[in-house]
Design a protein around this motif. Structure first.
Motif, PDB file in Angstrom:
ATOM      1  N   VAL A 103       0.745  -1.158   0.115  1.00  0.00           N
ATOM      2  CA  VAL A 103       0.150  -0.126  -0.034  1.00  0.00           C
ATOM      3  C   VAL A 103       0.918   1.265   0.135  1.00  0.00           C
ATOM      4  N   LEU A 104       0.653   2.076  -0.871  1.00  0.00           N
ATOM      5  CA  LEU A 104       1.300   3.268  -1.118  1.00  0.00           C
ATOM      6  C   LEU A 104       0.457   4.604  -1.002  1.00  0.00           C
ATOM      7  N   THR A 105       0.964   5.702  -0.658  1.00  0.00           N
ATOM      8  CA  THR A 105       0.299   7.020  -0.536  1.00  0.00           C
ATOM      9  C   THR A 105       1.268   7.945  -1.324  1.00  0.00           C
ATOM     10  N   VAL A 106       0.863   8.342  -2.365  1.00  0.00           N
ATOM     11  CA  VAL A 106       1.858   9.232  -3.172  1.00  0.00           C
ATOM     12  C   VAL A 106       1.332  10.467  -3.346  1.00  0.00           C
ATOM     13  N   ARG A 107       2.028  11.514  -3.738  1.00  0.00           N
ATOM     14  CA  ARG A 107       1.655  12.822  -4.110  1.00  0.00           C
ATOM     15  C   ARG A 107       2.195  13.023  -5.383  1.00  0.00           C
ATOM     16  N   VAL A 108       1.244  13.533  -6.376  1.00  0.00           N
ATOM     17  CA  VAL A 108       1.726  14.084  -7.833  1.00  0.00           C
ATOM     18  C   VAL A 108       0.976  15.115  -8.229  1.00  0.00           C
ATOM     19  N   PRO A 109       1.730  15.747  -9.045  1.00  0.00           N
ATOM     20  CA  PRO A 109       1.354  17.095  -9.767  1.00  0.00           C
ATOM     21  C   PRO A 109      -0.177  16.958 -10.173  1.00  0.00           C
ATOM     22  N   ASP A 199      -1.794  22.016  -5.489  1.00  0.00           N
ATOM     23  CA  ASP A 199      -0.563  21.722  -6.471  1.00  0.00           C
ATOM     24  C   ASP A 199      -0.371  20.056  -6.524  1.00  0.00           C
ATOM     25  N   LEU A 200      -0.536  19.610  -5.459  1.00  0.00           N
ATOM     26  CA  LEU A 200      -0.200  17.956  -5.510  1.00  0.00           C
ATOM     27  C   LEU A 200      -1.338  17.077  -4.929  1.00  0.00           C
ATOM     28  N   SER A 201      -1.884  16.152  -5.999  1.00  0.00           N
ATOM     29  CA  SER A 201      -2.985  15.319  -5.641  1.00  0.00           C
ATOM     30  C   SER A 201      -2.560  14.318  -4.713  1.00  0.00           C
ATOM     31  N   THR A 202      -3.342  13.801  -3.659  1.00  0.00           N
ATOM     32  CA  THR A 202      -2.981  12.448  -3.087  1.00  0.00           C
ATOM     33  C   THR A 202      -3.503  11.289  -3.952  1.00  0.00           C
ATOM     34  N   LEU A 203      -2.936  10.311  -3.934  1.00  0.00           N
ATOM     35  CA  LEU A 203      -3.164   9.006  -4.620  1.00  0.00           C
ATOM     36  C   LEU A 203      -2.813   7.711  -3.743  1.00  0.00           C
ATOM     37  N   THR A 204      -3.804   7.014  -3.423  1.00  0.00           N
ATOM     38  CA  THR A 204      -3.486   5.795  -2.668  1.00  0.00           C
ATOM     39  C   THR A 204      -3.455   4.439  -3.640  1.00  0.00           C
ATOM     40  N   VAL A 205      -2.434   3.985  -3.608  1.00  0.00           N
ATOM     41  CA  VAL A 205      -2.381   2.654  -4.265  1.00  0.00           C
ATOM     42  C   VAL A 205      -2.201   1.390  -3.590  1.00  0.00           C
TER      43      VAL A 205
END
Length: 288
Positions: A103-109, A199-205
């Protein structure tokens, strides 16, 4: 009489011409006046139209969650990290369970979120995908306005301190400046945090194996799962017995020691119980 009638007719004709001239004059002048004023009104309406004003940029906080299955969740999670770093994003947290899940929590533009999701979709079979957008334009605008007002107030207080004539005014202005500066720092921190979320959206994979333990597709799968659960329970029971065995031996030893102590106390009390018998025998001999 004829002369009188002629005079009346002449006066009537003169009045008619005067009236016609006076009426036609304003009418002729009013036409150009109205035509000249109409463009002015039209220009004013156009200049005040909301359509001509620049609309403020929308501020949205975008979050998403994608769930997919893969043969090797840990290796797939590392591929996700590579995709995020290539998109100028960052990884906030990673939770890995070898051969089970990642499980990853990432921030992308925000403008590259769709591209990142498309790349992640290629790493496995997608089972769930959700995204949400929260419009924070009003909140962001309000924070900017409050920050601007406080910054102007801070500047005025600093100017007042520089031009103050007595100590009392300086102390009062410095106290007010400290309060305003603290409020300004707090609001600026909130604005920076909100800007970062925009600016940075949060995405949980969430990556898992092809079949989770709770996914039973048939009766035989249920039997196998029950058998495995039975062996797991028996193994846990054996482990619990092994843990309890030393404590059981300790309790047995303590019980044995307590039993011996009680027996010793009981034996030590028997001679004192025989004294009354001896006294009875002596009385019998004396009576005889």
């Amino acid at each position: 009489m004829v002369a009188l009638l002629a005079l009346v007719a002449f006066l009537a004709a003169a009045c008619g011409e005067g009236g016609g001239g006076s009426g036609s004059g304003p009418t002729t002048d009013s036409g150009p006046a109205l035509s000249e004023s109409t463009p002015a009104l039209t220009d004013g309406a156009r200049s005040s139209s909301p359509a001509g004003e620049a609309e403020p940029d929308r501020k949205e906080v975008v979050t998403g969650r994608i769930m997919l299955t893969a043969d090797d969740p840990v290796a797939t999670g590392r591929d996700v990290v590579t995709i995020v770093e290539d998109a100028d994003g960052r990884v906030d947290s990673i939770t890995e369970r070898p051969e089970s899940s990642s499980v990853l929590t990432v921030r992308v533009p925000a403008d590259g979120l769709d591209a990142v999701i498309d790349d992640v979709r290629q790493l496995g079979r997608v089972t769930s995908l959700t995204t949400s957008r929260d419009d924070v334009t009003l909140q962001y605008t309000d924070l900017e306005a409050r920050v601007g007002a406080l910054r102007a107030s801070v500047d005025r207080l600093r100017t007042l301190i520089e031009t103050a004539d007595n100590t009392a005014d300086v102390i009062e202005a410095e106290n007010a400046l400290a309060e305003r500066q603290a409020d300004l720092d707090s609001l600026e921190a909130q604005r920076r945090q909100l800007a970062d979320m925009v600016d940075l959206s949060t995405l949980t994979v969430d990556i898992s194996t092809q079949q989770r333990p709770s996914d039973s597709d048939s009766f035989w799968d249920g039997v196998v799962e029950g058998w495995n659960s039975l062996w797991t329970t028996l193994g846990a029971a054996v482990v619990a017995a092994g843990v309890a065995l030393p404590w059981l031996a300790f309790l047995i030893v303590c019980a044995g020691i307590l039993y011996l102590v009680i027996r010793l106390i009981a034996r030590s009390g028997r001679p004192s119980a025989g004294n009354p018998g001896e006294a009875t025998d002596e009385r019998t001999d004396n009576d005889a």
